[in-house]
Scaffold this active site. Structure first.
Site, PDB file in Angstrom:
ATOM      1  N   HIS A  63       0.874  -1.180   0.000  1.00  0.00           N
ATOM      2  CA  HIS A  63       0.000   0.000   0.000  1.00  0.00           C
ATOM      3  C   HIS A  63       0.903   1.220   0.000  1.00  0.00           C
ATOM      4  O   HIS A  63       1.697   1.397   0.922  1.00  0.00           O
ATOM      5  CB  HIS A  63      -0.910  -0.022   1.230  1.00  0.00           C
ATOM      6  N   ASP A 153      -8.789  -5.122  -2.322  1.00  0.00           N
ATOM      7  CA  ASP A 153      -8.085  -5.459  -1.085  1.00  0.00           C
ATOM      8  C   ASP A 153      -8.580  -4.611   0.083  1.00  0.00           C
ATOM      9  O   ASP A 153      -8.758  -3.411  -0.029  1.00  0.00           O
ATOM     10  CB  ASP A 153      -6.580  -5.262  -1.251  1.00  0.00           C
ATOM     11  N   HIS A 180      -8.939 -10.430  -0.905  1.00  0.00           N
ATOM     12  CA  HIS A 180      -8.756 -10.293   0.547  1.00  0.00           C
ATOM     13  C   HIS A 180      -9.917 -11.063   1.165  1.00  0.00           C
ATOM     14  O   HIS A 180     -11.037 -10.573   1.185  1.00  0.00           O
ATOM     15  CB  HIS A 180      -8.794  -8.799   0.910  1.00  0.00           C
ATOM     16  N   ASP A 306       2.285  -6.938   2.241  1.00  0.00           N
ATOM     17  CA  ASP A 306       1.107  -6.158   2.637  1.00  0.00           C
ATOM     18  C   ASP A 306       1.551  -4.911   3.404  1.00  0.00           C
ATOM     19  O   ASP A 306       0.902  -4.497   4.377  1.00  0.00           O
ATOM     20  CB  ASP A 306       0.120  -7.006   3.462  1.00  0.00           C
ATOM     21  N   HIS A 310       1.155   3.618   8.390  1.00  0.00           N
ATOM     22  CA  HIS A 310       0.254   4.532   9.092  1.00  0.00           C
ATOM     23  C   HIS A 310       1.103   5.497   9.902  1.00  0.00           C
ATOM     24  O   HIS A 310       2.170   5.116  10.406  1.00  0.00           O
ATOM     25  CB  HIS A 310      -0.666   3.766  10.050  1.00  0.00           C
TER      26      HIS A 310
HETATM   27 ZN   LIG Z   1      -5.991  -7.236   2.546  1.00  0.00          ZN
HETATM   28 ZN   LIG Z   2      -3.343  -5.174   1.688  1.00  0.00          ZN
END
Ligand SMILES: [Zn+2]
Ligand SMILES: [Zn+2]
Length: 437
Positions: A63, A153, A180, A306, A310
Site C-alpha cells: 500500500h 483489497d 482479501h 502487505d 500509518h
Molecule cells: Zn488485505
Molecule cells: Zn493489503
C-alpha cells in the site's frame, strides 16, 4: 551503453533449484551474460563475493497511500522503501483516495512510479467502483492503461454474483483477481484473532472461519469462471488446507503469505501493541506451523509484505481505535532468510516465492536470471546483521512490531533496469558494516 558487472557472487536459480558461482554482466537494461565476465575496464564492477545474486525481488502486495494519504507514504517514499528492502518491483493496491478504479488513476500511479526512479511500481486496479462492492469497475480500461491485476483489497466482494462477473471479465483480460478473503459479517467488530489471547485481553476477536468461508467461496467461483484467483495474505491453517485441496483439483488458484503471519502469533498483541494490529490478524502457533508447511510444499506460492504504512499518531491510540496494518518492505528479506536457516525453505524456494512466482502470476518478464532478460537483480548478504530501527526506514512510516529485532541476511544492492542501487554499505575488503545510524 552502460555496462555493469556483478562479480563473484552465488547465483540462486529458482527454476533449476540450484546455486552456482558466476559473474552477471548487464549491458543497458538487459542481462547480457552469466558466467565469467571478461576484463572490462569501463564497466562498473560490484563486488558480490559472499553475496547471493537473485532475480530482482517482486512484492506483489503493498500500500503506497498516494493519492490521498501522502502523510503516511508517497509512491516515491514507498519505492525507496522497496529498494532498501531489496525489492526491484512492487504492486500498489488500489485503496487510495480516490480509489484506483479508473484508467486515470492507473496512469497516475505508473507515472509517479517512473518519476520516483526507484523500484518499479505497478498498479493494481479495483474490482468494483470505489471498492464499494456495488458495480464493476472499468476493468478493460484499467487493464489497457497498465493495471497488472484487480482487487478490492481490504474489502471482500460480498456479493457472490458480482464477484463471479468480475472474475469472468478479469479472465477475459488475462489478469488475476486478488482476493482479501474475509467475510465481514463473521469478523464484524473484531480487532484481533478470536481465541484465548483475545479473551485474556478483553478484545473482540475475528474468527479463523471469517477467512476460511471467504476462501472457500472464492475457490468455488474460480473453478466456475476459470479465472486466476490469487488469495492475499493467507493466515489460517484451514485456508491453507482449502487452497491445497483446490490446487490438487486443478483450480487456478495461487496464494501469498506475509512475513509477519509466518513469524508472529496473536501473543504479539499482548500489552495492546497497536503495531501488531493487522488484518488478517496474527493467529495461533498451529496456524503459523501450517503456513510454513504450505510454503514448504508449494501450496503457498508467494511471500508478499502487505506493507501498510500509518502515521505514528494514528497508531498511538487505544487498541480498538487504531487502524489495521504494519509496514513490511524493509524487514521482509531478513524475516524470510530466517526460514532458510530454520530449514523451512531452500534458497531457490525463497527466490521462487519472492520473485519467480509473483512474476509468473502477474505475467511479468522478470523473475529469472537469464541472458536477454530484464536486468532486475537483488543482492543479499546472508551473513549481514542489523537491528531493526524504524527511524532508519526509507518509508515515511515506522509502524512495525519488529523494532529492536536483530535480523540476519539482508539486501545490499538492487539493480532495476540495469541501474545499480547500493542499499547497505559493504566495504571492498568484504568486511561487513552496519547500516547508517
Ligand atoms: Zn488485505
Ligand atoms: Zn493489503
Amino acid at each position: 551503453m552502460t555496462r555493469l558487472i556483478i562479480k563473484g557472487g552465488t547465483v540462486v536459480d529458482p527454476v533449476a533449484g540450484k546455486l552456482f558461482q558466476a559473474d552477471v554482466t548487464v549491458v543497458g537494461d538487459r542481462i547480457a551474460h552469466i558466467g565469467k565476465a571478461p576484463a572490462d575496464k569501463d564497466a562498473t564492477v560490484v563486488d558480490a563475493r559472499g553475496c547471493l545474486v537473485l532475480p530482482g525481488l517482486i512484492d506483489m502486495h503493498v500500500h503506497l497511500r498516494e493519492p490521498g494519504y501522502e502523510y503516511k507514504e508517497t509512491i516515491a517514499t514507498g519505492a525507496a522503501a522497496a529498494l532498501r528492502g531489496g525489492f526491484a518491483a512492487v504492486c500498489a493496491m488500489p485503496n487510495t483516495r480516490p480509489v484506483c478504479d479508473s484508467a486515470a488513476v492507473v496512469g497516475f500511479v505508473l507515472e509517479r512510479g517512473k518519476a520516483a526512479g526507484r523500484a518499479r511500481v505497478y498498479p493494481v486496479g479495483a474490482l468494483t467502483r470505489g471498492s464499494e462492492g456495488k458495480e464493476l469497475a472499468p476493468l478493460g480500461e484499467m487493464r489497457a492503461a497498465g493495471a497488472v491485476a484487480f482487487s478490492d483489497d481490504g474489502r471482500w466482494v460480498r456479493n457472490g454474483n458480482l464477484m463471479r462477473r468480475a472474475m469472468e471479465y478479469a479472465a477475459m483480460l488475462g489478469a488475476p483477481v486478488i482476493s482479501h478473503c474475509e467475510d465481514p459479517d463473521l469478523s464484524a467488530g473484531g480487532v484481533m484473532h478470536e481465541g484465548v489471547t483475545a479473551s485474556v485481553l478483553g478484545l473482540r476477536g475475528m474468527p479463523a472461519a471469517a477467512e476460511e468461508v471467504a476462501v472457500a467461496r472464492d475457490i468455488i467461483l474460480a473453478a466456475l469462471t476459470g479465472c486466476h484467483l490469487h488469495i492475499a495474505h493467507v493466515s489460517t491453517a484451514g485456508a491453507v488446507r482449502l487452497i491445497r485441496e483446490a490446487k490438487a483439483r486443478g483450480v487456478k488458484v495461487t496464494a501469498e503469505v506475509t512475513p509477519h503471519h509466518f513469524t508472529l502469533t496473536d501473543e504479539a498483541v499482548k500489552g495492546y501493541n497497536t503495531n501488531a494490529k493487522v488484518n488478517p490478524p496474527l493467529r495461533t502457533p498451529a496456524d503459523v506451523a501450517a503456513l510454513k508447511e504450505g510454503l514448504a510444499d508449494g501450496t503457498i506460492d508467494v511471500i508478499a509484505t502487505d506493507h501498510a504504512p500509518h502515521a505514528r499518531e494514528e497508531k498511538e491510540v487505544e487498541f480498538d481505535a487504531a487502524p489495521f496494518g504494519m509496514v513490511g518492505l524493509e524487514t521482509a528479506v531478513g524475516l524470510t532468510m530466517a526460514l532458510v536457516r530454520e530449514g523451512v525453505l531452500t534458497l531457490p524456494q525463497l527466490a521462487a516465492k519472492l520473485t519467480t512466482n509473483p512474476a509468473r502470476i502477474l505475467g511479468f518478464e522478470g523473475g529469472l536470471l537469464r541472458e536477454g532478460a530484464p536486468a532486475d537483480i537483488t543482492l543479499i548478504d546472508p551473513e549481514l546483521e542489523e537491528t531493526v530501527e524504524p527511524e532508519c526506514f526509507a518509508s515515511k512510516s515506522g509502524n512495525t512490531p519488529f523494532a529492536g529485532w536483530r535480523l540476519k541476511g539482508l539486501p545490499v544492492g538492487v539493480v532495476v533496469g540495469g541501474r545499480w542501487f547500493a542499499v547497505r554499505p559493504r566495504v571492498a575488503t568484504g568486511r561487513r558494516t552496519r547500516d547508517k545510524k
